[in-house]
Design a protein around this motif. Sequence first.
Motif, short mmCIF file in Angstrom:
data_model
loop_
_atom_site.label_atom_id
_atom_site.label_comp_id
_atom_site.label_asym_id
_atom_site.label_seq_id
_atom_site.Cartn_x
_atom_site.Cartn_y
_atom_site.Cartn_z
N ARG A 6 25.63 9.36 20.31
CA ARG A 6 26.20 8.26 20.22
C ARG A 6 27.50 8.93 19.34
O ARG A 6 28.83 8.31 20.44
N LEU A 7 27.90 9.50 18.33
CA LEU A 7 29.10 10.48 18.40
C LEU A 7 29.59 10.91 19.26
O LEU A 7 31.04 11.02 18.79
N ALA A 8 28.91 12.19 19.82
CA ALA A 8 29.46 12.83 20.69
C ALA A 8 30.06 11.81 21.93
O ALA A 8 31.05 12.50 22.24
N GLY A 9 29.06 10.74 22.16
CA GLY A 9 30.55 10.15 23.23
C GLY A 9 31.59 9.28 22.76
O GLY A 9 32.71 9.37 23.55
N TYR A 10 31.47 9.30 21.45
CA TYR A 10 32.82 8.18 20.83
C TYR A 10 33.68 9.19 21.12
O TYR A 10 34.99 9.72 21.35
N THR A 11 33.49 11.12 20.65
CA THR A 11 33.96 12.18 20.81
C THR A 11 35.35 12.33 21.85
O THR A 11 35.86 12.69 22.60
N ARG A 12 33.86 12.05 23.41
CA ARG A 12 34.20 12.93 24.34
C ARG A 12 35.34 12.32 25.07
O ARG A 12 35.96 12.07 25.66
N GLY A 69 43.15 12.27 24.91
CA GLY A 69 43.63 13.11 24.86
C GLY A 69 44.10 12.07 22.87
O GLY A 69 45.40 12.41 22.65
N ILE A 70 43.52 11.40 22.78
CA ILE A 70 43.38 11.18 21.41
C ILE A 70 42.89 11.85 20.66
O ILE A 70 42.15 12.15 20.85
N ALA A 71 43.33 12.51 19.31
CA ALA A 71 42.97 13.52 18.64
C ALA A 71 42.19 12.70 17.43
O ALA A 71 42.43 11.34 17.26
N LEU A 72 40.65 13.28 17.47
CA LEU A 72 39.60 12.69 16.79
C LEU A 72 40.16 12.55 15.12
O LEU A 72 40.65 13.83 14.52
N ASP A 73 40.16 11.81 14.98
CA ASP A 73 40.41 11.62 13.01
C ASP A 73 39.67 11.15 12.60
O ASP A 73 38.67 10.02 12.35
N PRO A 74 38.90 12.55 11.54
CA PRO A 74 37.45 12.27 10.78
C PRO A 74 37.40 10.99 10.41
O PRO A 74 36.49 9.85 9.86
N GLN A 75 38.56 10.92 9.37
CA GLN A 75 38.58 9.51 8.42
C GLN A 75 38.72 8.40 9.37
O GLN A 75 38.26 7.63 8.40
N GLY A 101 7.79 10.73 28.49
CA GLY A 101 9.21 9.77 27.27
C GLY A 101 10.00 9.20 28.15
O GLY A 101 10.46 9.82 29.32
N PHE A 102 10.84 8.47 27.74
CA PHE A 102 11.84 7.44 29.10
C PHE A 102 12.63 7.65 27.42
O PHE A 102 13.18 7.61 26.31
N LYS A 103 14.23 8.48 28.56
CA LYS A 103 15.65 8.57 27.35
C LYS A 103 16.77 7.89 27.39
O LYS A 103 16.66 8.50 28.43
N MET A 104 17.42 7.02 27.02
CA MET A 104 18.65 6.74 27.45
C MET A 104 19.36 7.86 26.72
O MET A 104 19.55 8.43 26.00
N ASP A 105 20.56 7.66 27.75
CA ASP A 105 21.78 8.47 27.87
C ASP A 105 23.15 7.66 26.82
O ASP A 105 23.30 7.26 26.93
N ASN A 106 22.74 7.68 25.37
CA ASN A 106 23.38 7.60 24.34
C ASN A 106 25.10 8.10 24.98
O ASN A 106 25.92 7.46 23.77
N GLU A 107 24.29 8.74 25.18
CA GLU A 107 25.83 9.97 24.59
C GLU A 107 26.64 8.79 25.75
O GLU A 107 28.51 8.46 25.94
N HIS A 108 26.66 8.66 27.14
CA HIS A 108 27.05 8.14 27.47
C HIS A 108 27.20 6.16 27.38
O HIS A 108 28.36 6.04 27.85
N GLY A 109 26.28 5.67 26.34
CA GLY A 109 26.90 4.68 26.75
C GLY A 109 27.77 4.83 25.35
O GLY A 109 28.83 3.56 24.93
N ALA A 110 28.18 5.72 24.48
CA ALA A 110 28.46 5.40 23.26
C ALA A 110 30.49 5.54 24.32
O ALA A 110 31.22 5.19 24.00
N TYR A 111 30.32 6.60 25.52
CA TYR A 111 31.73 7.01 25.50
C TYR A 111 31.50 5.66 26.52
O TYR A 111 33.13 5.19 27.01
N LEU A 112 31.03 4.31 27.41
CA LEU A 112 31.28 3.45 27.58
C LEU A 112 32.09 2.09 27.22
O LEU A 112 32.87 1.77 27.07
N ALA A 113 31.68 2.31 25.88
CA ALA A 113 32.70 1.33 24.36
C ALA A 113 33.28 1.93 24.56
O ALA A 113 35.21 1.11 24.27
N VAL A 114 33.87 3.49 24.62
CA VAL A 114 34.93 3.46 23.49
C VAL A 114 36.17 3.78 24.97
O VAL A 114 36.93 3.74 24.88
#
Lengths: 356, 356
Positions: free
Chosen positions: A219-225, A231-237, A180-193
Amino acid sequence: MVTFRRKGFHNIIIKEPVLADLPHPGPSTLMDVAREAGVSPSTVSRILNGTARVSDDKRQAVLAAIAEMNFAPNQMAQGLKKGRSMTIGIVVQDISSPFFDETLRGVDDGLKGTGYASVIVSGHWNAEEEADRIRLLLARKVDGIILLSGRMSDQTVLNFSTQRPIVSTGRALRTRSALGFKMDNEHGAYLAVHHLIELGHRRIAFISGPSNNIDAIERLAGYTRALAEAGIALDPQLIVEGNYHEASGMLAMNRLFDTHQQFTAVFAANDLSAYGARLALYRKGIRVPDDISLVGFDDLPGSSYTTPPLTTIRQPLYDIGRIATHSLLCIINGGETRGEVPPLELIVRETTRRVR
Amino acid sequence: MVTFRRKGFHNIIIKEPVLADLPHPGPSTLMDVAREAGVSPSTVSRILNGTARVSDDKRQAVLAAIAEMNFAPNQMAQGLKKGRSMTIGIVVQDISSPFFDETLRGVDDGLKGTGYASVIVSGHWNAEEEADRIRLLLARKVDGIILLSGRMSDQTVLNFSTQRPIVSTGRALRTRSALGFKMDNEHGAYLAVHHLIELGHRRIAFISGPSNNIDAIERLAGYTRALAEAGIALDPQLIVEGNYHEASGMLAMNRLFDTHQQFTAVFAANDLSAYGARLALYRKGIRVPDDISLVGFDDLPGSSYTTPPLTTIRQPLYDIGRIATHSLLCIINGGETRGEVPPLELIVRETTRRVR
DNA sequence: CTGTTAGCGCTTTCAT
DNA sequence: ATGAAAGCGCTAACAG
C-alpha cells in the motif's frame, strides 16, 4: 449485581418426551436402529448414504425407526471410517475484527448446504501460534484449511498443504493443494491517492500499516507511485506508521499535528486506522471533509455509517470468503477450482472533497 | 514468491481427488509409532495419556519416534473411543456482528489451553435454523453447547440439554445441564434514560428493537419506567420500532422527523441503530450532542471511535463469553459452576449533554 | 437386494 | 511394567 433471574425457575417444566420412553438415555446408534427395524446395520447405512438400492418395506421400517429413535449418525465414527471429517478449519488472526468477520460470513455462506462445518481458530497475528493452530486442525483431521492472512511464510503454508489442502488469502500460491488469493494492494492504494490528487490535493499524509506486513508495504508502494506519477515529491514527514488499529490511527494523526505538518488530505492504510484518525481530527475541531479529506482502505461494513460516511477502497471481503470456501471444497472433492475475486475498487463517499 | 496471474485462471484444472491420494504416506498412526519404537500400541497410548507408568527407556524410544514421525493422535479416533470430542459448539445468530464477535473473543480466550476447540454455527435469528444447527452439533458429538441469544423457546433448549449441556446467554435457566446468563435489560435501559433525564431532557425519543425480541421488550420497559419515575408522560409518537441494524436506526430517525416530533434526545436500543440514527442526524445537519443527545446500548468496540464517541450502556460481552465458556467446561467436567457476569453500566462519552 | 465380516485409530481392561 | 484383545459407531468390500 443482577445476573440470574431466579424467580420463575419453578415455572419451567422439564419434560423429556423423547428420552422418557427410551430404554437407554444414551444417543441411539445405527446398530439400535438396525435391531429396531429388523435389518442389518449395513442396510441402515445404505439407506443413510444412498449407497445401494434397498427394498421399499425395509426402507420404510428403517426410516420409521430412525424417526422414532431420533437417530443421527455419529459423525466421529463416520469420519473415522471414511477418512473425511466433513469439517474444514479456518484460521483467522482476530476473531473479533470486522475485517475477518465479513470474510467469515462469506465462508459461512459458502459452506451452507454442503454438509461441512468449520472450526475457527485464531492465529493472533503470530506465526508460531498460527502454525500451532494449524497443527491442531490437522490433528482434528479437518478436510481442508482456509488461512486468512497471517504471518507464516509461504513455504510453511506449502509444507502444511502436503497434509491437507489449504486456501489462503493474501498470498500468491497455486499448487496442487495450495491456493492463494491475493488482492492488488499497490493498485488499491494508488486508486485512493490518485482520487485525492484528482481532487487537487498535493500534501497527502499517509498512515501506514505495520512495516513488517506485506500488504502494508504494498500500500505504501501504491501511495508512492501515485505521488510520483503526479510529480509530487514524496515527503517522508508525511508518512506515519500505524498498526491497523483505531488507536494507532489516532496517534498517528496526533503525531502529524505535533510535528506541525502541512497537509490537506490523509490516506489511512485501513478503515480502522481511518476511524482513529477521524476521531483525532474531531478532537482538534478540524472538519472532514471541509478542512481535511480522509480515505480509508477495506470498506468495512461500518464504514458507510461513520460520520461522515468514509471514502475508501473496497475489498470484497465477503466474496473472498465465499470463493475461498468454494475453491477449497473443489480441491477437496477433486473438482476443478475456478473463481476469481472481484478487484479492489474506490468507493467515494463523504470524507473527501475538492481542495479549495 | 510466485507471481499471481489473473489471466489463465480458467486454464488450471485440478481433477484428481487430492484428499484421497496424498503424495506421501498419510499421517502416521499410533500403530506406526509403536512399531518404530518397538513397543505395543498400548504403551504408546499410555505415554500419550500419562495413564500408567512406563519404563524410561521405552518412553525415550517412543518419544523419539513420535518426534521423528511427526505424530499427533487422530482426534476422531480418540473421540470415538473416549466418547469425548473435545469440541464444543457455539451457536451465534450472526457471524459478522460485532455484538457476537466480542462474545466469541471471550469464548476463544476461555477455551485457550483447555484442549477444546469450537465449531461455530449461525442460527441467523431463526428458531428453526437454530434447532437444526444444534442437531448438527449434537451429531458431531460436541461435548457441550454455548448458545448466544436466539429465538428458540427455553423449553426447546431444555430438551436439547438432555443430550449435551448447554449454556445460553439471554435466558434465565438453571438446571443440571442447562445454564443461562441473563442481563438486566430493563435496568440498563433505565440507566440510559435516567442519565438523559438528569441532563434535563424531557422529550426523549426511543428507537426500539424488534417487538418480538425479549431484550427489546425489556429495554422498552426500562425506558417507560425511567420516564414514569420522572413524571414524564409517555408519548407513543416518540417510540419507533427498529430492528437493531444501522439502517433501521436511520429510518427510525427519519420517521421521527417526517412526523415532526419534538425531542432533544434519542435513546437507541442498541449501538448499531444508534450509529444509523447518528448518520440521519448528520444528514439533517443536526449536531450531536449540541442539538440532540444520543445514547446507545451494548458498547460495541467501535463505539469509542464514533464521531463523537458514543454514550452507551456497556454490556460485558467479552466477559459473558469467557464466563459462559468457563461454566460450560465446569458442567462438562462435572465440577461446580460458579461465576457471575458483571452488571450493565452506563458509559458516558460525548454524545450526551445538558439540555440548554 | 441384503447380511456378514473386517477394520478406521485409538483406549482400556485383562492377563502376564 | 507391558502386551493382547476387545471394541467405540460406522462403512465397505465380499459373498450370497
